[in-house]
Design an enzyme around this catalytic site. Sequence first.
Site, PDB file in Angstrom:
ATOM      1  N   ILE A  79     -63.339   6.958 -40.478  1.00  0.00           N
ATOM      2  CA  ILE A  79     -63.631   5.886 -41.435  1.00  0.00           C
ATOM      3  C   ILE A  79     -62.942   6.322 -42.717  1.00  0.00           C
ATOM      4  O   ILE A  79     -63.052   7.485 -43.134  1.00  0.00           O
ATOM      5  CB  ILE A  79     -65.160   5.684 -41.615  1.00  0.00           C
ATOM      6  CG1 ILE A  79     -65.454   4.552 -42.622  1.00  0.00           C
ATOM      7  CG2 ILE A  79     -65.886   6.950 -42.023  1.00  0.00           C
ATOM      8  CD1 ILE A  79     -66.966   4.184 -42.704  1.00  0.00           C
ATOM      9  N   SER A  80     -62.179   5.423 -43.347  1.00  0.00           N
ATOM     10  CA  SER A  80     -61.405   5.803 -44.529  1.00  0.00           C
ATOM     11  C   SER A  80     -62.323   6.177 -45.691  1.00  0.00           C
ATOM     12  O   SER A  80     -63.448   5.701 -45.806  1.00  0.00           O
ATOM     13  CB  SER A  80     -60.499   4.650 -44.961  1.00  0.00           C
ATOM     14  OG  SER A  80     -59.594   4.320 -43.944  1.00  0.00           O
ATOM     15  N   GLN A  81     -61.761   7.006 -46.572  1.00  0.00           N
ATOM     16  CA  GLN A  81     -62.456   7.400 -47.795  1.00  0.00           C
ATOM     17  C   GLN A  81     -62.667   6.145 -48.660  1.00  0.00           C
ATOM     18  O   GLN A  81     -61.751   5.334 -48.814  1.00  0.00           O
ATOM     19  CB  GLN A  81     -61.528   8.400 -48.493  1.00  0.00           C
ATOM     20  CG  GLN A  81     -62.029   8.976 -49.766  1.00  0.00           C
ATOM     21  CD  GLN A  81     -60.907   9.700 -50.495  1.00  0.00           C
ATOM     22  OE1 GLN A  81     -59.811   9.905 -49.955  1.00  0.00           O
ATOM     23  NE2 GLN A  81     -61.176  10.066 -51.725  1.00  0.00           N
TER      24      GLN A  81
END
Length: 206
Positions: A54-56
Site C-alpha cells: 500500500i503506497s505511503q
Amino acid sequence: MRAALVDRLRANGIDDERVLASILVVPRHHFVDEALASRAYEDAALPIGHGQTISQPWIVARMIAAVRHGRELGKVLEVGTGCGYQAAVLAGVAREVYSIERVRPLHELARGRLRAMRLPHVRLVFGDGMLGLPSAAPFDAIVVAAAGLKIPDALLQQLAPGGRLVAPEGGTRQRLVMIERKGAHNWVRTELEPVRFVPLRPGVLL
Ligand code: SAH
C-alpha cells in the site's frame, strides 16, 4: 490518528485541502491486514501480500494533488489498485474513478474493501493497466502506482487534452514524472522527486 497523519502531510508540503479532506475520511486501517492496522497511520508503505505494498500516504497525496492541480476532476484512471486505498482517496476528489489491477486476488480484495465503503462511482477492473482502459477514455487524470522504465504510450493517448498523468519511472532508481497533455499532439513532461514503487508489469496474474 488520521487527523495527525493529515497534519503531518500538511507539514510536509501537501497543500491541496481537498486531497487532505479525502485522506481524513478514508479509513486506511481497513485496507491493510489486521496485524498491521496499528501502523496504518504512519506515513509509510506497508505490505499487502503478493509482493505488493500500500503506497505511503504522502505519495498518494502528492500524486493526486499533482494531477488535480486545483481542478474539479471528472473521469480518473488509476493503474495498480492494490488494496484499493488510493482509489478510495481519489473517490473523494473525482466524479468517476476507474482503477485497474493485474493481480486477481488483489483485485478481489480491493473489491471487498471498497464495497464496504459504498463508493458507487469507483469501478474496479481486472486487467493489464499498461494498456489503459480504452472503453472509458479519455481521462482528465491518470495516476500510475507502479514504476515502468517508460510511461506506456497507451496511457498518454488516453489522457484528455488539458489532462494530467503522474507516474513513477525507472528501475532501481526511480523518479516521479508528471505529464500534461497540452493538445492533440503535445505532451509536456516535468520531473518531480525520487521515489520507490513496486514494478509495473505486463499481463495479468490469476
Ligand atoms: N494504489 C495502491 C498501491 C498498490 S502497489 C494503494 O492504494 O496503495 C501497485 C500495484 O500495481 C500492485 O498491486 C501491482 O500488482 C499493480 N500493477 C503492476 N503492474 C500493473 C499493470 N500493468 N496493470 C495493473 N496493475 C499493475
